[in-house]
Structures are given as structure tokens and as C-alpha cells.
Design an enzyme around this catalytic site. Structure first.
Site, PDB file in Angstrom:
ATOM      1  N   CYS A  39       7.747 -49.028 -93.088  1.00  0.00           N
ATOM      2  CA  CYS A  39       7.239 -47.911 -93.875  1.00  0.00           C
ATOM      3  C   CYS A  39       6.900 -48.381 -95.288  1.00  0.00           C
ATOM      4  CB  CYS A  39       8.299 -46.817 -93.930  1.00  0.00           C
ATOM      5  SG  CYS A  39       7.738 -45.295 -94.719  1.00  0.00           S
ATOM      6  N   ASP A  41       7.703 -46.860 -97.845  1.00  0.00           N
ATOM      7  CA  ASP A  41       8.787 -46.380 -98.688  1.00  0.00           C
ATOM      8  C   ASP A  41       9.374 -47.525 -99.519  1.00  0.00           C
ATOM      9  OD1 ASP A  41      11.535 -45.534 -99.476  1.00  0.00           O
ATOM     10  OD2 ASP A  41      11.085 -43.786 -98.228  1.00  0.00           O
ATOM     11  N   ARG A  43      12.155 -47.948-100.749  1.00  0.00           N
ATOM     12  CA  ARG A  43      13.557 -48.263-100.480  1.00  0.00           C
ATOM     13  C   ARG A  43      13.739 -49.199 -99.293  1.00  0.00           C
ATOM     14  NH1 ARG A  43      15.259 -42.183 -99.674  1.00  0.00           N
ATOM     15  NH2 ARG A  43      13.317 -42.380 -98.495  1.00  0.00           N
ATOM     16  N   HIS A  98      13.120 -45.728 -90.664  1.00  0.00           N
ATOM     17  CA  HIS A  98      14.285 -45.673 -91.544  1.00  0.00           C
ATOM     18  C   HIS A  98      14.754 -44.248 -91.760  1.00  0.00           C
ATOM     19  CE1 HIS A  98      12.192 -44.187 -95.196  1.00  0.00           C
ATOM     20  NE2 HIS A  98      11.146 -44.762 -94.625  1.00  0.00           N
ATOM     21  N   CYS A 101      13.097 -40.730 -93.995  1.00  0.00           N
ATOM     22  CA  CYS A 101      11.664 -41.038 -94.104  1.00  0.00           C
ATOM     23  C   CYS A 101      10.903 -39.776 -94.510  1.00  0.00           C
ATOM     24  CB  CYS A 101      11.145 -41.565 -92.770  1.00  0.00           C
ATOM     25  SG  CYS A 101       9.377 -41.933 -92.762  1.00  0.00           S
TER      26      CYS A 101
END
Length: 196
Positions: A39, A41, A43, A98, A101
Site C-alpha cells: 500500500c 500508506d 506507515r 495492512h 488501511c
């Protein structure tokens, strides 16, 4: 921007000199062993999660770790998959979802995406994932189903299908849990945790 500039300075001062031999080799050799599709993302950092060095992973990051099913029209995700599998010869492909999400949360909770029409259109690549998820609003279940659906989409790409048929590549579906650091392998027997 100042933080990024300071990070570059630290890299050049501390990291690069300690890995000078590695970077010298990487200047002429590009042989990653794994295609990691994760992703976008911030993080989720593939190299940090896997403890890999520069050059080990070929990384594609998309919102929701989505992999559109193959279509003959060119797009960046398909081109990157084809290059990693057919040209670089990666041996493994990981699709990693994850916890928490944002893309899967928006779908599971049916958020209004009318103000983000491009995002809404992109998330349609998760329609099969939504159809496989029984409970409305169950983000963890949708995250898992999405990883499995994206693996199925990945197998529609000709380069991947050929490599699978020849036994040259293996596909893996992972879910990374942000607060615990645990990684679950959905494609192993009974969803094995990769960490103790």
C-alpha cells in the site's frame, strides 16, 4: 522539506559510506529477488518490515495495494509487474495488505468518495474483495480478502502466468499489523504468522 534535506545529509554522511561497496555493486547490477506490492500508506515501509537491503526488493506501492487485472492497455502497475517478472526474474511476489488501511476502511464503511472521484474509480479494483467479505464494516476481513483477490488479479498478467506455469515464481499474500509489527502469511497453511 527541511526534514527531508536533513535526512539526505545524514544518508550521505552516515549511511552511504558504511554501504559504499553495496552501492558500487548496485550501480551496475539490478537483481532484486522479490517483487513487493504494498500500500502507498506511509506507515508501511517494505524494506523496514522485511529487513532487506537496497537492491533486494522491487517495490510497487498503490492505494489499497491494488493490482488491476491484466488489460492490454499500458499502465504503470502492469508495466512494473512485467518488468520485475519477465526482465528482472524475481523469484517471489508478495502482495501485502495492512491493518487500518484507509482504502479498505473507506470501502468497508462505505465512505462518501464523491469528492475524490479518482480514488473512487481506483477502489473499484477491490470489488471482488468486497464481494468476498461477508460482514459489512469488517475492515480486517476486507483487508485479508483484498490481498487474496489481488493475488488472483496478479495471476491474470501474462508474464506472471508464464512464470507460474514454468515454476519460476511463487506468489505470497501477507497482512502487516501496524501496532504489533506482526506479519501474517495468508498463503501459508492456516495463515501463519511470520513473526514470533
Amino acid at each position: 522539506m527541511q526534514d527531508l534535506a536533513e535526512g539526505v545529509a545524514r544518508f550521505q554522511r552516515d549511511v552511504f559510506p558504511a554501504k559504499a561497496e553495496l552501492f558500487a555493486r548496485l550501480a551496475t547490477h539490478h537483481t532484486p529477488h522479490t517483487l513487493f506490492i504494498g500500500c502507498s500508506d506511509a506507515r508501511v515501509v517494505p524494506e523496514l518490515i522485511t529487513g532487506t537491503e537496497p537492491g533486494d526488493l522491487f517495490v510497487i506501492r498503490t492505494a489499497g495495494n491494488l493490482v488491476p487485472a491484466y488489460r492490454p492497455e499500458a499502465d504503470g502497475v502492469a508495466a512494473s509487474i512485467e518488468y520485475a517478472v519477465a526482465a528482472l526474474g524475481v523469484r517471489d511476489v508478495v502482495v501485502c495488505g495492512h491493518s487500518a488501511c484507509g482504502a479498505m476502511t473507506a470501502l468497508a464503511e462505505e465512505h462518501d468518495l464523491s469528492g475524490a472521484p479518482t480514488v473512487a474509480a481506483w477502489l473499484r479494483h477491490a470489488d471482488a474483495s468486497r464481494a468476498r467479505t461477508a460482514a459489512h464494516g469488517d475492515v480486517p476481513a476486507l483487508v485479508r480478502q483484498n490481498v487474496l483477490a489481488q493475488l488472483a488479479n496478479l495471476a491474470t498478467h501474462p508474464s506472471v502466468a508464464r512464470a507460474l506455469a514454468a515454476g519460476k515464481v511463487a506468489l505470497h499474500g501477507w497482512v502487516y499489523d501496524i501496532p504489533t509489527g506482526r506479519v501474517e502469511d495468508l498463503t501459508a497453511a492456516a495463515g501463519t504468522a511470520l513473526t514470533a
